[in-house]
Design a protein around this motif. Sequence first.
Motif, PDB file in Angstrom:
ATOM      1  N   ALA A  58     -11.710   6.266   0.487  1.00  0.00           N
ATOM      2  CA  ALA A  58     -11.774   6.125  -0.971  1.00  0.00           C
ATOM      3  C   ALA A  58     -10.931   7.164  -1.700  1.00  0.00           C
ATOM      4  CB  ALA A  58     -13.228   6.210  -1.433  1.00  0.00           C
ATOM      5  N   TYR A  59     -10.583   8.255  -1.030  1.00  0.00           N
ATOM      6  CA  TYR A  59      -9.789   9.318  -1.644  1.00  0.00           C
ATOM      7  C   TYR A  59      -8.293   9.173  -1.371  1.00  0.00           C
ATOM      8  CZ  TYR A  59     -14.445  11.231  -1.962  1.00  0.00           C
ATOM      9  OH  TYR A  59     -15.783  11.395  -2.221  1.00  0.00           O
ATOM     10  N   GLY A  60      -7.902   8.118  -0.652  1.00  0.00           N
ATOM     11  CA  GLY A  60      -6.494   7.893  -0.352  1.00  0.00           C
ATOM     12  C   GLY A  60      -5.995   8.603   0.890  1.00  0.00           C
ATOM     13  N   ASN A  61      -6.910   9.181   1.665  1.00  0.00           N
ATOM     14  CA  ASN A  61      -6.531   9.859   2.903  1.00  0.00           C
ATOM     15  C   ASN A  61      -6.558   8.871   4.065  1.00  0.00           C
ATOM     16  OD1 ASN A  61      -6.390  12.503   1.701  1.00  0.00           O
ATOM     17  ND2 ASN A  61      -8.623  12.460   1.646  1.00  0.00           N
ATOM     18  N   ALA A  62      -5.539   8.917   4.902  1.00  0.00           N
ATOM     19  CA  ALA A  62      -5.478   8.032   6.059  1.00  0.00           C
ATOM     20  C   ALA A  62      -6.564   8.405   7.058  1.00  0.00           C
ATOM     21  CB  ALA A  62      -4.101   8.106   6.707  1.00  0.00           C
ATOM     22  N   THR A  63      -7.245   7.395   7.583  1.00  0.00           N
ATOM     23  CA  THR A  63      -8.303   7.624   8.563  1.00  0.00           C
ATOM     24  C   THR A  63      -7.979   6.983   9.910  1.00  0.00           C
ATOM     25  OG1 THR A  63      -9.497   5.675   7.777  1.00  0.00           O
ATOM     26  CG2 THR A  63     -10.107   7.818   6.813  1.00  0.00           C
ATOM     27  N   ALA A  80      -1.771  11.879   5.357  1.00  0.00           N
ATOM     28  CA  ALA A  80      -2.294  12.458   6.609  1.00  0.00           C
ATOM     29  C   ALA A  80      -1.194  13.241   7.298  1.00  0.00           C
ATOM     30  CB  ALA A  80      -2.798  11.374   7.547  1.00  0.00           C
ATOM     31  N   LEU A  81      -1.571  14.346   7.916  1.00  0.00           N
ATOM     32  CA  LEU A  81      -0.654  15.137   8.737  1.00  0.00           C
ATOM     33  C   LEU A  81       0.583  15.596   7.974  1.00  0.00           C
ATOM     34  CD1 LEU A  81      -0.855  12.829  11.896  1.00  0.00           C
ATOM     35  CD2 LEU A  81      -2.186  14.921  11.468  1.00  0.00           C
ATOM     36  N   GLY A  82       0.465  15.682   6.652  1.00  0.00           N
ATOM     37  CA  GLY A  82       1.589  16.083   5.820  1.00  0.00           C
ATOM     38  C   GLY A  82       2.617  14.986   5.621  1.00  0.00           C
ATOM     39  N   LEU A  83       2.289  13.760   6.023  1.00  0.00           N
ATOM     40  CA  LEU A  83       3.215  12.626   5.927  1.00  0.00           C
ATOM     41  C   LEU A  83       2.754  11.626   4.879  1.00  0.00           C
ATOM     42  CD1 LEU A  83       3.750  11.952   9.750  1.00  0.00           C
ATOM     43  CD2 LEU A  83       5.210  13.302   8.211  1.00  0.00           C
ATOM     44  N   THR A  84       3.724  10.947   4.263  1.00  0.00           N
ATOM     45  CA  THR A  84       3.418   9.866   3.343  1.00  0.00           C
ATOM     46  C   THR A  84       3.055   8.623   4.146  1.00  0.00           C
ATOM     47  OG1 THR A  84       5.676   9.020   3.262  1.00  0.00           O
ATOM     48  CG2 THR A  84       5.094  10.753   1.661  1.00  0.00           C
ATOM     49  N   GLU A  85       2.500   7.662   3.466  1.00  0.00           N
ATOM     50  CA  GLU A  85       2.161   6.398   4.132  1.00  0.00           C
ATOM     51  C   GLU A  85       3.415   5.735   4.693  1.00  0.00           C
ATOM     52  OE1 GLU A  85      -0.534   2.397   3.370  1.00  0.00           O
ATOM     53  OE2 GLU A  85      -0.523   4.003   1.874  1.00  0.00           O
ATOM     54  N   ARG A  86       4.508   5.780   3.948  1.00  0.00           N
ATOM     55  CA  ARG A  86       5.760   5.172   4.418  1.00  0.00           C
ATOM     56  C   ARG A  86       6.240   5.863   5.700  1.00  0.00           C
ATOM     57  NH1 ARG A  86       7.915   1.464   2.389  1.00  0.00           N
ATOM     58  NH2 ARG A  86       7.423   1.817   0.220  1.00  0.00           N
ATOM     59  N   GLN A  87       6.120   7.192   5.763  1.00  0.00           N
ATOM     60  CA  GLN A  87       6.523   7.910   6.970  1.00  0.00           C
ATOM     61  C   GLN A  87       5.633   7.516   8.153  1.00  0.00           C
ATOM     62  OE1 GLN A  87       6.296  11.803   5.033  1.00  0.00           O
ATOM     63  NE2 GLN A  87       8.425  12.178   5.672  1.00  0.00           N
ATOM     64  N   SER A  95       0.826  -1.206   0.000  1.00  0.00           N
ATOM     65  CA  SER A  95       0.000   0.000   0.000  1.00  0.00           C
ATOM     66  C   SER A  95       0.863   1.260   0.000  1.00  0.00           C
ATOM     67  CB  SER A  95      -0.925  -0.003   1.217  1.00  0.00           C
ATOM     68  OG  SER A  95      -1.738   1.137   1.229  1.00  0.00           O
ATOM     69  N   ALA A  96       1.949   1.256   0.788  1.00  0.00           N
ATOM     70  CA  ALA A  96       2.848   2.416   0.847  1.00  0.00           C
ATOM     71  C   ALA A  96       3.526   2.637  -0.495  1.00  0.00           C
ATOM     72  CB  ALA A  96       3.885   2.216   1.944  1.00  0.00           C
ATOM     73  N   GLN A  97       3.884   1.554  -1.156  1.00  0.00           N
ATOM     74  CA  GLN A  97       4.518   1.669  -2.467  1.00  0.00           C
ATOM     75  C   GLN A  97       3.538   2.277  -3.470  1.00  0.00           C
ATOM     76  OE1 GLN A  97       6.219  -1.979  -3.908  1.00  0.00           O
ATOM     77  NE2 GLN A  97       6.996  -1.042  -5.766  1.00  0.00           N
ATOM     78  N   GLU A  98       2.279   1.838  -3.412  1.00  0.00           N
ATOM     79  CA  GLU A  98       1.264   2.373  -4.320  1.00  0.00           C
ATOM     80  C   GLU A  98       1.001   3.856  -4.049  1.00  0.00           C
ATOM     81  OE1 GLU A  98      -2.046  -0.246  -3.691  1.00  0.00           O
ATOM     82  OE2 GLU A  98      -1.068  -1.915  -4.725  1.00  0.00           O
ATOM     83  N   SER A  99       1.053   4.263  -2.785  1.00  0.00           N
ATOM     84  CA  SER A  99       0.818   5.670  -2.413  1.00  0.00           C
ATOM     85  C   SER A  99       1.980   6.567  -2.798  1.00  0.00           C
ATOM     86  CB  SER A  99       0.579   5.796  -0.904  1.00  0.00           C
ATOM     87  OG  SER A  99      -0.636   5.212  -0.551  1.00  0.00           O
ATOM     88  N   GLY A 100       3.183   5.998  -2.825  1.00  0.00           N
ATOM     89  CA  GLY A 100       4.360   6.753  -3.223  1.00  0.00           C
ATOM     90  C   GLY A 100       4.650   7.937  -2.315  1.00  0.00           C
ATOM     91  N   ASP A 101       4.947   9.075  -2.917  1.00  0.00           N
ATOM     92  CA  ASP A 101       5.339  10.266  -2.167  1.00  0.00           C
ATOM     93  C   ASP A 101       4.168  11.202  -1.870  1.00  0.00           C
ATOM     94  OD1 ASP A 101       7.986   9.441  -2.157  1.00  0.00           O
ATOM     95  OD2 ASP A 101       8.445  10.456  -4.044  1.00  0.00           O
TER      96      ASP A 101
END
Length: 133
Positions: free
Chosen positions: A77-82, A46-53, A36-42
Amino acid sequence: MNKFAPLLLGSALLLSACNDQEAQIEDRIEERAEQSAQESGDTPVALGLTERQLLDAEILAADGTELGDVEAVTKDAYGNATELLIEVEDSDPDRYVEIPIDGLTVTTRGNDTDLSSEMTMEDIGSLPDAQIL
């Protein structure tokens, strides 16, 4: 022959099976989170952070006590972390709970980017176990 030998062997096998199951769960969580983090990329989620962060972050109480490590990110559904799936600090066997992104703030400690919460370990302990895969 030691009359407890069969009991000890059975206990060892049960412990080994539990450890194997726990390791398999951890592996599945990690594989899905990494994908999932790879798909989200950079892209910040949320909170100005990437999924990997987010996945590299620890959750801290207001007093700096470590509450747990982020293991996975739930997105809308919009790719925002909940929500974040966290492994509760010092739980044995490993215990996982979900906490909402709302109310978390970014905290920098040296080179680490972590997340602070108003929750306490008691609050985390009262949360229901997360439904894992």
